[in-house]
Write a protein that holds these residues in place. Structure first.
Motif, mmCIF file in Angstrom:
data_model
loop_
_atom_site.group_PDB
_atom_site.id
_atom_site.type_symbol
_atom_site.label_atom_id
_atom_site.label_comp_id
_atom_site.label_asym_id
_atom_site.label_seq_id
_atom_site.Cartn_x
_atom_site.Cartn_y
_atom_site.Cartn_z
ATOM 1 N N THR A 28 0.844 -1.184 0.000
ATOM 2 C CA THR A 28 0.000 0.000 0.000
ATOM 3 C C THR A 28 0.882 1.237 0.000
ATOM 4 O O THR A 28 1.853 1.326 0.766
ATOM 5 C CB THR A 28 -0.914 0.016 1.236
ATOM 6 N N LEU A 29 0.547 2.181 -0.878
ATOM 7 C CA LEU A 29 1.305 3.421 -0.987
ATOM 8 C C LEU A 29 0.393 4.580 -0.624
ATOM 9 O O LEU A 29 -0.578 4.868 -1.339
ATOM 10 C CB LEU A 29 1.849 3.590 -2.411
ATOM 11 N N GLY A 30 0.695 5.227 0.497
ATOM 12 C CA GLY A 30 -0.141 6.329 0.938
ATOM 13 C C GLY A 30 -1.531 5.851 1.318
ATOM 14 O O GLY A 30 -1.748 4.711 1.736
ATOM 15 N N GLN A 31 -2.509 6.725 1.142
ATOM 16 C CA GLN A 31 -3.888 6.418 1.492
ATOM 17 C C GLN A 31 -4.708 5.931 0.312
ATOM 18 O O GLN A 31 -5.825 5.456 0.486
ATOM 19 C CB GLN A 31 -4.559 7.678 2.068
ATOM 20 N N ARG A 32 -4.140 6.024 -0.904
ATOM 21 C CA ARG A 32 -4.975 5.815 -2.090
ATOM 22 C C ARG A 32 -4.551 4.653 -2.965
ATOM 23 O O ARG A 32 -5.347 4.193 -3.773
ATOM 24 C CB ARG A 32 -4.987 7.091 -2.942
ATOM 25 N N HIS A 33 -3.318 4.197 -2.864
ATOM 26 C CA HIS A 33 -2.806 3.244 -3.848
ATOM 27 C C HIS A 33 -2.536 1.876 -3.221
ATOM 28 O O HIS A 33 -1.858 1.770 -2.201
ATOM 29 C CB HIS A 33 -1.507 3.764 -4.475
ATOM 30 N N GLN A 54 -4.482 -0.204 -7.724
ATOM 31 C CA GLN A 54 -5.857 0.125 -7.360
ATOM 32 C C GLN A 54 -5.851 1.489 -6.689
ATOM 33 O O GLN A 54 -5.274 1.661 -5.614
ATOM 34 C CB GLN A 54 -6.443 -0.925 -6.417
ATOM 35 N N ILE A 55 -6.509 2.456 -7.333
ATOM 36 C CA ILE A 55 -6.447 3.837 -6.890
ATOM 37 C C ILE A 55 -7.805 4.244 -6.341
ATOM 38 O O ILE A 55 -8.818 4.194 -7.052
ATOM 39 C CB ILE A 55 -6.059 4.770 -8.057
ATOM 40 N N ALA A 56 -7.844 4.631 -5.087
ATOM 41 C CA ALA A 56 -9.083 5.095 -4.475
ATOM 42 C C ALA A 56 -9.330 6.539 -4.891
ATOM 43 O O ALA A 56 -8.586 7.446 -4.506
ATOM 44 C CB ALA A 56 -8.992 4.980 -2.960
ATOM 45 N N LEU A 57 -10.352 6.759 -5.705
ATOM 46 C CA LEU A 57 -10.680 8.106 -6.162
ATOM 47 C C LEU A 57 -11.607 8.822 -5.196
ATOM 48 O O LEU A 57 -11.901 9.998 -5.364
ATOM 49 C CB LEU A 57 -11.324 8.039 -7.547
ATOM 50 N N GLY A 58 -12.057 8.131 -4.206
ATOM 51 C CA GLY A 58 -12.958 8.671 -3.189
ATOM 52 C C GLY A 58 -13.355 7.548 -2.265
ATOM 53 O O GLY A 58 -12.784 6.450 -2.300
ATOM 54 N N ASP A 59 -14.344 7.799 -1.437
ATOM 55 C CA ASP A 59 -14.786 6.760 -0.521
ATOM 56 C C ASP A 59 -15.462 5.592 -1.235
ATOM 57 O O ASP A 59 -15.493 4.479 -0.722
ATOM 58 C CB ASP A 59 -15.758 7.344 0.508
ATOM 59 N N ALA A 60 -16.013 5.835 -2.440
ATOM 60 C CA ALA A 60 -16.824 4.815 -3.091
ATOM 61 C C ALA A 60 -16.319 4.396 -4.466
ATOM 62 O O ALA A 60 -16.798 3.406 -5.008
ATOM 63 C CB ALA A 60 -18.270 5.300 -3.223
ATOM 64 N N VAL A 61 -15.381 5.136 -5.050
ATOM 65 C CA VAL A 61 -14.952 4.876 -6.428
ATOM 66 C C VAL A 61 -13.494 4.430 -6.438
ATOM 67 O O VAL A 61 -12.634 5.060 -5.808
ATOM 68 C CB VAL A 61 -15.131 6.122 -7.314
ATOM 69 N N THR A 62 -13.223 3.341 -7.160
ATOM 70 C CA THR A 62 -11.866 2.814 -7.285
ATOM 71 C C THR A 62 -11.530 2.615 -8.753
ATOM 72 O O THR A 62 -12.309 2.025 -9.509
ATOM 73 C CB THR A 62 -11.724 1.471 -6.548
ATOM 74 N N LEU A 63 -10.368 3.124 -9.155
ATOM 75 C CA LEU A 63 -9.855 2.939 -10.514
ATOM 76 C C LEU A 63 -8.686 1.962 -10.442
ATOM 77 O O LEU A 63 -7.753 2.156 -9.640
ATOM 78 C CB LEU A 63 -9.391 4.271 -11.093
#
Length: 642
Positions: free
Chosen positions: A334-339, A379-388
């Motif tokens: 895991t990298l940071g809070q989003r990746h 896997q990139i968290a674009l928000g609380d509900a959306v993942t790219l």
């Protein structure tokens, strides 16, 4: 059997012209020890639908994630599903997956595919893994199911991924991935005896697991089976009975941050050639050893996996040997809070040989093939509900050189546990030895057959609207290029050669769901619908009539009822309807299986299973040489742990 298609070379040429294909897949390993059912006294307890939604799967992102969060058309067959099915072989278990089409060819052989292209010589776009070990043949891009007699009681779960998996699993994960994951020895402590006696199948499995201190667990097993003849279309026995024995062991050591797994097995099966109903005996044997080292790191895990596999076939006038060495390294973190990133690479070396007493065959008879790959996915968290999710794999193979396999997935988590997702992916199937090396002087010559390519578009929706209901639905549109054709010489007609002159599309819908009527009764349903549109590219020719696209049903539907009649009695009924196979004379059918189980104690169970209870005899495959008929069967079984 498919090997005889190559051994009896003239027939092989036309069937190869109409069918076979091969390539070199990649390995994968579950990133954590198996989750779910434990010893026998626990795996008799059915999980709730909410618990099933949280089962950890690894086939979508190559790292553990809840099934409810997996942005793909993935169906999970649990250990309890396998037990309650009454199935006696891995291909029969796979009938439980509504996103697979299973065609039984004869007593030991099957053709299994996802989203089209099914057939004995054409089911070449489905990657099959057993504990991360690819079981594809290096002769043709199919699975020799008569050599995959895995002990069903050791399976933790089977993840069936519909759609491309090339970004993580590489070439040949075109239309889907079957990922068979077996249990840790920690989940199989003590002894187990399974025995079955029936009109078609006899089985026996023995297993014992133990521990050495607090950090080492192990198990060893031995299994055997006998399978009776199938039938000719006219009703006589087809002289194709099979039998075999398999044994192996697995040891795991667990430390504070490390885990090491060592396992191996050998098998020896006797099958029969039955194209001409002579019942010629053929030996199918082999084995493998495999090692895994996993280390937990801050925010992730590092894995190193390697295996050595031997597969052999011996029959009069023909000998096939394949030796595979594979190593793979994977790092998930895991990298940071989003990746959430997973990356790695692997290398495979295959020594493949086929020696024949016939005047024609593979030229050269022996090849050394290699496959190297690098992959990365984020896997990139674009928000609380959306993942790219974006990823790509780069592969280098002996036949076609470089392959680039990218994918993009977008998922949106909604309320009530619902997930909406979409994906665009590219996948490819690399050539095999038959397509490159099969030579019949004056008739067929080896050529420069290239990879078949797919661009896939998918959307899907998964939800658990209530604690008692679950559903999943997905739609796909697949665009194929450079499909296999058989081209003639423009001046003299002969010799023929394999070419990449086919193109086309498929589209369809896959759906399944379950309803817990009450605590004792679960109803499940699944369906798949498929449309195909293929043609020969402008300026190309194909004397096989696009035989490489196979024969598929337009639809298939299954209904399952799992009922606990009392605290000790189980009744399981499954009905399936399969449409007629396209471009063939094989009719559709409706069949039913039923199982009555008596749980005498948590460690002793008796059951009786009836299969194919509706029709007398039926065909499942359009293969012109091997197709056999199947009728009703019954088996009584005992399962005891100690």
């Amino acid at each position: 059997m498919r090997r005889r298609a190559v051994g009896g070379v003239a027939a092989a040429a036309l069937i190869a012209a109409a069918g076979p294909a091969l390539a070199e897949p990649t390995s994968v390993e579950a990133a954590t020890p198996p989750q779910g059912a434990g010893p026998m006294d626990q795996d008799l307890t059915r999980l709730s639908l909410e618990e099933l939604a949280m089962v950890q799967v690894t086939s979508v992102s190559r790292r553990p994630e809840a099934l409810a969060d997996a942005a793909a058309a993935i169906f999970v067959i649990s250990a309890d599903d396998i037990r309650r099915s009454g199935a006696t072989s891995l291909p029969e278990v796979l009938r439980l997956a509504p996103n697979l089409n299973v065609q039984r060819v004869n007593a030991g052989d099957y053709a299994i595919s996802a989203r089209g292209f099914n057939g004995f010589e054409t089911s070449n776009k489905l990657l099959v893994l057993i504990d991360g070990r690819s079981v594809y043949s290096t002769l043709q891009s199919g699975v020799f199911w008569d050599g995959r007699t895995i002990m069903l009681e050791d399976i933790e779960r089977i993840e069936v991924l519909g759609g491309p998996g090339g970004t993580l699993f590489g070439a040949n994960a075109v239309n889907g991935v079957i990922n068979v994951i077996t249990r840790s020895p920690a989940e199989t402590q003590g002894g187990l005896v399974q025995a079955g006696v029936g009109s078609e199948d006899n089985t026996l499995s023995l297993r014992y697991g133990g521990a050495v201190g607090e950090s080492v667990v192990w198990r060893a097993y031995l299994s055997a089976f006998e399978r009776d003849d199938s039938f000719r279309e006219t009703g006589e026995e087809a002289a194709d009975s099979t039998s075999g024995v398999r044994g192996g062991a697995r040891v795991e050591w667990s430390g504070e941050s490390d885990r090491v797994t060592l396992q191996g097995e050998i098998f020896d099966n006797q099958v029969r050639t039955n194209e001409d109903f002579t019942g010629t005996r053929t030996r199918v044997d082999g084995g493998h050893v495999r090692a895994l080292w996993a280390r937990d790191l801050a925010g992730g895990q590092l894995q190193v996996t390697g295996y050595y596999d031997h597969f052999g076939v011996t029959e009069p006038g023909l000998k096939e040997r394949t030796y595979t060495t594979d190593v793979m390294v994977q790092h998930a973190f895991t990298l940071g809070q989003r990746h959430q990133i997973v990356w790695g690479g692997g290398f495979r070396r295959v020594k493949a040989a086929l020696y024949s007493d016939f005047s024609s065959g593979l030229v050269p008879p022996e090849r050394r093939l290699s496959l190297a790959n690098l992959f990365v996915q984020d896997q990139i968290a674009l928000g609380d509900a959306v993942t790219l999710t974006v990823g790509a794999k780069f592969e280098e193979n002996s036949f076609t050189g470089s392959e680039f396999l990218p994918s993009v997935r977008l998922s949106w988590r909604q309320g009530a546990g619902a997930l909406l997702w979409g994906a665009v992916s590219r996948a490819s199937r690399t050539p095999n030895r038959i397509e490159r090396d099969l030579t019949l002087p004056g008739f067929l010559e080896g050529g420069d057959f290239q990879s078949e390519a797919l661009t896939a578009y998918e959307v899907g929706y998964r939800a658990t609207p209530s604690p008692s209901t679950s559903l999943s639905i997905s739609a796909f549109y697949n665009a194929y290029d450079d499909l296999r054709t058989v081209a003639s010489d423009p001046a003299s007609f002969l010799p023929l050669r394999f070419a990449n002159g086919g193109e086309g599309t498929t589209y369809g819908v896959e759906a399944w769901g379950s309803w817990d009527v009450n605590d004792r009764w679960r109803l499940s349903a699944g369906a798949a619908w498929l449309e195909k549109d293929f043609q020969v590219e402008a300026g190309a020719t194909d004397i096989s009539g696009l035989a490489s696209i196979g024969h598929d049903p337009r639809y298939q539907v299954q209904l399952r009822s799992e009922a606990d009649l009392t605290d000790s009695l189980e009744l399981d009924v499954r009905v399936r309807a399969v449409d007629a196979l396209d471009r063939s004379d094989v009719e559709g059918f409706i069949e039913a299986d039923a199982r009555l189980g008596w749980r005498i104690t948590d460690r002793l169970e008796l059951a009786i299973t009836g299969q194919n209870l509706i029709g007398d005899l039926r065909l499942e495959t359009a293969d012109p040489v091997r197709r056999r008929a199947f009728g009703r069967s019954v088996q009584a079984s005992l399962r005891a742990s100690f």
